[in-house]
Design a protein around this motif. Structure first.
Motif, PDB file in Angstrom:
ATOM      1  N   MET A  16      35.313  33.450  26.455  1.00 26.04           N
ATOM      2  CA  MET A  16      34.644  34.065  27.593  1.00 26.04           C
ATOM      3  C   MET A  16      35.496  34.092  28.854  1.00 26.04           C
ATOM      4  N   MET A  17      36.516  33.248  28.941  1.00 23.19           N
ATOM      5  CA  MET A  17      37.316  33.159  30.158  1.00 23.19           C
ATOM      6  C   MET A  17      38.210  34.377  30.332  1.00 23.19           C
ATOM      7  N   PRO A  18      38.484  34.743  31.583  1.00 22.18           N
ATOM      8  CA  PRO A  18      39.363  35.880  31.851  1.00 22.18           C
ATOM      9  C   PRO A  18      40.824  35.491  31.680  1.00 22.18           C
ATOM     10  N   THR A  28      46.169  29.599  33.812  1.00 19.52           N
ATOM     11  CA  THR A  28      46.571  30.975  33.577  1.00 19.52           C
ATOM     12  C   THR A  28      45.346  31.873  33.524  1.00 19.52           C
ATOM     13  N   VAL A  29      45.316  32.835  34.420  1.00 22.30           N
ATOM     14  CA  VAL A  29      44.185  33.743  34.487  1.00 22.30           C
ATOM     15  C   VAL A  29      44.669  35.147  34.198  1.00 22.30           C
ATOM     16  N   ASP A  30      43.905  35.892  33.432  1.00 21.60           N
ATOM     17  CA  ASP A  30      44.249  37.271  33.123  1.00 21.60           C
ATOM     18  C   ASP A  30      43.860  38.145  34.315  1.00 21.60           C
ATOM     19  N   ARG A  31      44.844  38.423  35.160  1.00 23.59           N
ATOM     20  CA  ARG A  31      44.601  39.174  36.390  1.00 23.59           C
ATOM     21  C   ARG A  31      44.039  40.562  36.120  1.00 23.59           C
ATOM     22  N   ILE A  35      40.733  42.141  37.884  1.00 21.97           N
ATOM     23  CA  ILE A  35      40.745  43.413  38.616  1.00 21.97           C
ATOM     24  C   ILE A  35      39.761  44.381  37.979  1.00 21.97           C
ATOM     25  N   GLU A  36      39.784  44.456  36.656  1.00 24.64           N
ATOM     26  CA  GLU A  36      38.871  45.349  35.937  1.00 24.64           C
ATOM     27  C   GLU A  36      37.415  44.981  36.237  1.00 24.64           C
ATOM     28  N   TYR A  37      37.100  43.702  36.214  1.00 22.89           N
ATOM     29  CA  TYR A  37      35.738  43.242  36.496  1.00 22.89           C
ATOM     30  C   TYR A  37      35.342  43.599  37.929  1.00 22.89           C
ATOM     31  N   ARG A  38      36.239  43.319  38.886  1.00 23.13           N
ATOM     32  CA  ARG A  38      35.962  43.578  40.297  1.00 23.13           C
ATOM     33  C   ARG A  38      35.707  45.065  40.534  1.00 23.13           C
ATOM     34  N   LYS A  39      36.531  45.901  39.921  1.00 24.54           N
ATOM     35  CA  LYS A  39      36.373  47.351  40.098  1.00 24.54           C
ATOM     36  C   LYS A  39      35.121  47.865  39.396  1.00 24.54           C
ATOM     37  N   LYS A  40      34.811  47.305  38.231  1.00 23.42           N
ATOM     38  CA  LYS A  40      33.604  47.698  37.502  1.00 23.42           C
ATOM     39  C   LYS A  40      32.363  47.402  38.341  1.00 23.42           C
ATOM     40  N   LYS A  41      32.379  46.267  39.049  1.00 26.12           N
ATOM     41  CA  LYS A  41      31.269  45.887  39.924  1.00 26.12           C
ATOM     42  C   LYS A  41      31.327  46.623  41.271  1.00 26.12           C
ATOM     43  N   LYS A  42      32.396  47.422  41.464  1.00 26.49           N
ATOM     44  CA  LYS A  42      32.603  48.193  42.702  1.00 26.49           C
ATOM     45  C   LYS A  42      32.633  47.277  43.928  1.00 26.49           C
ATOM     46  N   GLU A  43      33.363  46.183  43.785  1.00 24.85           N
ATOM     47  CA  GLU A  43      33.493  45.236  44.889  1.00 24.85           C
ATOM     48  C   GLU A  43      34.884  45.327  45.501  1.00 24.85           C
ATOM     49  N   PHE A  48      34.848  40.170  46.744  1.00 25.14           N
ATOM     50  CA  PHE A  48      35.012  39.425  45.499  1.00 25.14           C
ATOM     51  C   PHE A  48      35.633  38.060  45.752  1.00 25.14           C
ATOM     52  N   TRP A  49      36.765  38.024  46.436  1.00 21.03           N
ATOM     53  CA  TRP A  49      37.499  36.780  46.611  1.00 21.03           C
ATOM     54  C   TRP A  49      36.820  35.830  47.587  1.00 21.03           C
ATOM     55  N   ALA A  50      36.005  36.348  48.511  1.00 18.06           N
ATOM     56  CA  ALA A  50      35.312  35.487  49.468  1.00 18.06           C
ATOM     57  C   ALA A  50      34.396  34.496  48.770  1.00 18.06           C
ATOM     58  N   ARG A  51      33.799  34.893  47.647  1.00 15.92           N
ATOM     59  CA  ARG A  51      32.887  33.967  46.951  1.00 15.92           C
ATOM     60  C   ARG A  51      33.630  32.750  46.407  1.00 15.92           C
ATOM     61  N   PHE A  52      34.966  32.839  46.316  1.00 15.01           N
ATOM     62  CA  PHE A  52      35.761  31.709  45.836  1.00 15.01           C
ATOM     63  C   PHE A  52      36.515  31.027  46.983  1.00 15.01           C
ATOM     64  N   GLY A  53      36.174  31.405  48.224  1.00 17.80           N
ATOM     65  CA  GLY A  53      36.807  30.802  49.387  1.00 17.80           C
ATOM     66  C   GLY A  53      38.221  31.290  49.630  1.00 17.80           C
TER      67      GLY A  53
END
Length: 109
Positions: A16-18, A28-31, A35-43, A48-53
């Motif tokens: 389940m991890m990106p 290691t994160v699959d960037r 990006i695909e997730y962020r764009k799909k959510k139209k954020e 997007f990044w603010a929720r992670f500080g």
């Protein structure tokens, strides 16, 4: 039995991890998937990044290939596995800001 259950949970988490399948490690994160997730959510990057500080400019650098610090990587993993929700992150942020630097110092933190 406990080891079998831990392995099963770890396998489910890894699916389940990106994270790119060939690079399964906590840092290691699959960037591309982020990006695909962020764009799909139209954020926007800012939202997007603010929720992670993380600021928009730093998030942009992460998306471009800069190393993502372990705490942010952990939060991303928890978020993408739906262990932590937007509401959870929002409550944590409000709690942190309600404490403020002065109250952290006065409480010995």
């Amino acid at each position: 039995m406990e080891l079998v259950e831990m392995h099963r949970q770890e396998s489910a988490l890894n699916r389940m991890m990106p994270v790119a399948p060939s690079e399964r490690s906590p840092s290691t994160v699959d960037r591309a998937r982020i990006i695909e997730y962020r764009k799909k959510k139209k954020e926007s990057q800012r939202r997007f990044w603010a929720r992670f500080g993380v600021t928009q400019s730093r998030g942009s650098r992460f998306e471009a290939g800069a190393d993502i610090p372990a705490p942010v990587s952990i939060l991303l993993g928890l978020y993408f596995t739906k262990t932590v929700s937007d509401g959870d992150l929002g409550r944590a942020e409000r709690l942190l800001y309600s404490w403020g630097p002065a109250s952290m110092v006065s409480q010995g933190r």
